[in-house]
Structures are given as C-alpha cells and as structure tokens.
Write a protein that holds these residues in place. Sequence first.
Motif, PDB file in Angstrom:
ATOM      1  N   ASP A   1       2.549   7.169  -3.195  1.00 31.19           N
ATOM      2  CA  ASP A   1       3.126   7.787  -1.999  1.00 31.19           C
ATOM      3  C   ASP A   1       2.366   7.348  -0.757  1.00 31.19           C
ATOM      4  N   TYR A   2       1.053   7.305  -0.847  1.00 26.91           N
ATOM      5  CA  TYR A   2       0.193   6.883   0.268  1.00 26.91           C
ATOM      6  C   TYR A   2       0.471   5.430   0.651  1.00 26.91           C
ATOM      7  N   ARG A   3       0.665   4.594  -0.352  1.00 28.81           N
ATOM      8  CA  ARG A   3       0.953   3.188  -0.090  1.00 28.81           C
ATOM      9  C   ARG A   3       2.353   2.964   0.472  1.00 28.81           C
ATOM     10  N   SER A   4       3.223   3.932   0.337  1.00 25.85           N
ATOM     11  CA  SER A   4       4.627   3.742   0.733  1.00 25.85           C
ATOM     12  C   SER A   4       4.903   4.108   2.184  1.00 25.85           C
ATOM     13  N   LYS A   5       3.892   4.643   2.889  1.00 23.34           N
ATOM     14  CA  LYS A   5       4.103   5.135   4.252  1.00 23.34           C
ATOM     15  C   LYS A   5       3.702   4.087   5.295  1.00 23.34           C
ATOM     16  N   VAL A   6       4.453   4.042   6.380  1.00 24.21           N
ATOM     17  CA  VAL A   6       4.088   3.216   7.527  1.00 24.21           C
ATOM     18  C   VAL A   6       2.989   3.950   8.294  1.00 24.21           C
ATOM     19  N   SER A   7       1.789   3.347   8.366  1.00 24.56           N
ATOM     20  CA  SER A   7       0.691   4.021   9.054  1.00 24.56           C
ATOM     21  C   SER A   7      -0.400   3.013   9.372  1.00 24.56           C
ATOM     22  N   MET A   8      -1.321   3.417  10.244  1.00 21.78           N
ATOM     23  CA  MET A   8      -2.476   2.589  10.560  1.00 21.78           C
ATOM     24  C   MET A   8      -3.343   2.366   9.324  1.00 21.78           C
ATOM     25  N   GLN A   9      -3.312   3.312   8.379  1.00 18.97           N
ATOM     26  CA  GLN A   9      -4.147   3.234   7.191  1.00 18.97           C
ATOM     27  C   GLN A   9      -3.513   2.458   6.037  1.00 18.97           C
ATOM     28  N   ASN A  10      -2.285   1.955   6.246  1.00 11.15           N
ATOM     29  CA  ASN A  10      -1.657   1.177   5.166  1.00 11.15           C
ATOM     30  C   ASN A  10      -2.103  -0.280   5.295  1.00 11.15           C
ATOM     31  N   TYR A  11      -3.354  -0.509   4.876  1.00 12.57           N
ATOM     32  CA  TYR A  11      -3.953  -1.836   5.029  1.00 12.57           C
ATOM     33  C   TYR A  11      -3.260  -2.874   4.154  1.00 12.57           C
ATOM     34  N   ASN A  12      -2.730  -2.459   3.021  1.00 13.79           N
ATOM     35  CA  ASN A  12      -2.050  -3.405   2.138  1.00 13.79           C
ATOM     36  C   ASN A  12      -0.794  -3.971   2.794  1.00 13.79           C
ATOM     37  N   ALA A  13      -0.015  -3.094   3.418  1.00 14.46           N
ATOM     38  CA  ALA A  13       1.250  -3.526   4.015  1.00 14.46           C
ATOM     39  C   ALA A  13       1.037  -4.377   5.256  1.00 14.46           C
ATOM     40  N   ARG A  14      -0.145  -4.295   5.849  1.00 19.59           N
ATOM     41  CA  ARG A  14      -0.385  -4.987   7.118  1.00 19.59           C
ATOM     42  C   ARG A  14      -1.202  -6.269   6.948  1.00 19.59           C
ATOM     43  N   GLN A  15      -1.392  -6.709   5.714  1.00 21.35           N
ATOM     44  CA  GLN A  15      -2.133  -7.942   5.467  1.00 21.35           C
ATOM     45  C   GLN A  15      -1.327  -9.180   5.881  1.00 21.35           C
ATOM     46  N   ARG A  16      -2.011 -10.188   6.419  1.00 28.41           N
ATOM     47  CA  ARG A  16      -1.377 -11.442   6.851  1.00 28.41           C
ATOM     48  C   ARG A  16      -2.141 -12.602   6.222  1.00 28.41           C
ATOM     49  N   PHE A  17      -1.885 -12.791   4.957  1.00 23.99           N
ATOM     50  CA  PHE A  17      -2.695 -13.708   4.149  1.00 23.99           C
ATOM     51  C   PHE A  17      -2.591 -15.158   4.602  1.00 23.99           C
ATOM     52  N   GLU A  18      -1.444 -15.522   5.171  1.00 26.49           N
ATOM     53  CA  GLU A  18      -1.272 -16.917   5.576  1.00 26.49           C
ATOM     54  C   GLU A  18      -2.294 -17.336   6.633  1.00 26.49           C
ATOM     55  N   LEU A  19      -2.785 -16.369   7.420  1.00 24.79           N
ATOM     56  CA  LEU A  19      -3.788 -16.680   8.429  1.00 24.79           C
ATOM     57  C   LEU A  19      -5.094 -17.155   7.792  1.00 24.79           C
ATOM     58  N   TYR A  20      -5.414 -16.626   6.627  1.00 22.91           N
ATOM     59  CA  TYR A  20      -6.710 -16.882   6.009  1.00 22.91           C
ATOM     60  C   TYR A  20      -6.679 -18.041   5.018  1.00 22.91           C
ATOM     61  N   ALA A  21      -5.493 -18.327   4.494  1.00 26.48           N
ATOM     62  CA  ALA A  21      -5.385 -19.328   3.429  1.00 26.48           C
ATOM     63  C   ALA A  21      -5.973 -20.691   3.816  1.00 26.48           C
ATOM     64  N   PRO A  22      -5.712 -21.233   5.023  1.00 26.79           N
ATOM     65  CA  PRO A  22      -6.286 -22.542   5.373  1.00 26.79           C
ATOM     66  C   PRO A  22      -7.813 -22.550   5.366  1.00 26.79           C
ATOM     67  N   SER A  23      -8.433 -21.459   5.803  1.00 22.00           N
ATOM     68  CA  SER A  23      -9.896 -21.411   5.813  1.00 22.00           C
ATOM     69  C   SER A  23     -10.452 -21.495   4.400  1.00 22.00           C
ATOM     70  N   TYR A  24      -9.835 -20.780   3.473  1.00 23.46           N
ATOM     71  CA  TYR A  24     -10.299 -20.822   2.089  1.00 23.46           C
ATOM     72  C   TYR A  24     -10.049 -22.194   1.470  1.00 23.46           C
ATOM     73  N   SER A  25      -8.987 -22.859   1.904  1.00 19.43           N
ATOM     74  CA  SER A  25      -8.677 -24.180   1.355  1.00 19.43           C
ATOM     75  C   SER A  25      -9.588 -25.271   1.918  1.00 19.43           C
TER      76      SER A  25
END
Length: 337
Positions: free
Chosen positions: A280-304
């Motif tokens: 339920d906590y993961r399903s809500k739109v909120s500042m604390q929903n860190y999973n839903a707000r991840q932008r992995f494509e930004l970090y992928a080039p650095s790791y590569s």
Amino acid sequence: MIKRYKALALQTECFAINSCKDRKSAYALMQQSLNTVLAETRGSKAFIGPDLKLVVLPEYFLTSFPFGESLDQWREKACLSTDDPLFTQMKEFCIQQSIFLSGNFYELDPHFPDLYFQSSFIIDDEGELILKYRRLNSMFAPTPHDVLDDYVKAYGEDALFPVANTKLGALACIASEEIMYPEIARCLMMRGAEVFLHSSSEAGSPQLTHKDIAKRARAIENMSYVVSANSAGISGIDFPFASTDGLSKIVHFEGNVLSEAGTGGSMVANSYIDIHALRDYRSKVSMQNYNARQRFELYAPSYSNYTHYPPNSFKNETPNKELFIKTQLNVIKKLQG
C-alpha cells in the motif's frame, strides 16, 4: 499470500572450524552447530508463536570464516554443496516447523571446481530451496564477478540478483558487508524485492556502526523491510569472542527499528512483517515513494563507462590472497589518477 507474519533474526553463537585438523572433524562441528541452531529455532517458535514464518540465521552459523587458510584448504575443509545431508536436515526442519529459513554458507560449484562461493539461501516451508545468492563483493573470497563471463554463461545474468516471489512476499538475500553497497539492494529492488534477508557477522557497538546505518538506509531508499541476523560471538578462533555480537534487528520500510537484540544468544529481534502495508505504501504518489521516482537511465552510462574493480580478475591468474591485494591496489592507484 500471508499478508502479515512474524520474522526472527536469530542471534546465535558461531563455532569456528578453523582449528579442526581435517574435513571429518570440521564436518562434525558443522553438524553440531546446525543441531544447536535448529533447536534454538524450534524453541524460539514455541515462545514467539505460530505467526513466526521466517527465520534468518547469522552469516557464519556453520563454519566461521577463513582465517589463514588458503582457498584450497578452505574449500576442502569448510565448503558444501546444496545436496549435502545438512541441507536435507534443514529442509525437513522447515517442513516440520512450517517456516522459511535463510542463512549463509561456503558453497562448492561443479562449474568452478577450483573455487568456492559464499552463498546465501532460502528454504521454504515445503522444504524447497527456492533461492540461492552468491555474494558479489568480498575482500578475500571468490565471487561470480571474478569469473563473470564464465558465470553468466553457466547461469545467466538473472542468477546474479535472484528474488523469490513467495507467500511471504518477494524475498531477497544480502550477504554481510554487502549491505554497505547500495547497488546490491537496488538491483534486487528493481526485480521486485520487498524483504531483504541479511545474514551478517559484524562488529557490535553501542554506537551506530557503518553496517547498522546502512541497514536503515537500504530499508528507506528501497522501501523494503530488512531482517538482519548477527552472530552472538564467534568462538574457537584467535580474536576476542564478543567482537561480532549484537545488533540483530528488523527494520521497517520507513527506516524504524521494530525490534533489536542486545548481546549474546537471543530471539528478541522478532517482529511482524506487514506485506499488505508495504505494498500500500509503495502504491501511493508521494515524496517518500523513492522507488517510483527512480530515473535509472541517468546513472547507467556512469556505471558503464567508469570501471573500478575489474570483472574476470581470475582470468589467467591463480586466485589467492596476493591476487586480491594486487587487484585492489591497482584499483586504488587508478582512482588516485
């Protein structure tokens, strides 16, 4: 699906096999340790009650760790396959007690007969080995990363970050010091993990330790529970017994410590895991929903593009302590420019 159940981070003494002279005596001590752990688990469930469905054991509950042994010596003395009778005993116990059991051991692998891996496992309440995770970051032990190309060829990339979808939620293992590496937990969260099972053997202190801070951080940033079991000291090895004692705990997905053991053998670190509330906590739109707000494509080039510790470090090399040290020195030199 069991929406709410109790988990236990069992804090138990670990008995080192290092002084054992041969495989036979080492195995006898492992058998004795397992018998003790299962008896303590049985007693803990009788006290905690039938809601106890998940038990996590400390990192070195069978063997302790290599302390001067070469890779060959430790492989011969301490390592097991999952077909070993000790695993059969654990599987039968899980059926009898109707629990999921997670722990960590040193594993033989037929694909890599000259090596061993430090592996975490989960056995379910039907006696099935439903997950096996090989530690990816280690100071002096072989890892899949050291033979990455061959490992992926043998097992596929999915084997690097396994997650088990169960009636207790999506379970994943993190081994000991790896709680310090945010990428491990993050990659498991990407694959759906909701509860991190952390078998550890770590310094106990009344002050916040690095690992203790990391447990809370991994819970918050991945919106996941952490069930972390530390040893109640390690006996039979030449360092102070209680150095790795205490701090077993269960951490809520908002970072609150739900229960924590003191020092010594303890079942105090037990608490409810509420998967329904987490989802339920993961399903809500909120500042604390860190999973839903991840932008992995930004970090992928650095790791590569920025390689630090190289993969396949065992290629054309004999794995030993000197190779681990040389590799780390090369990485440090590279980072210093």
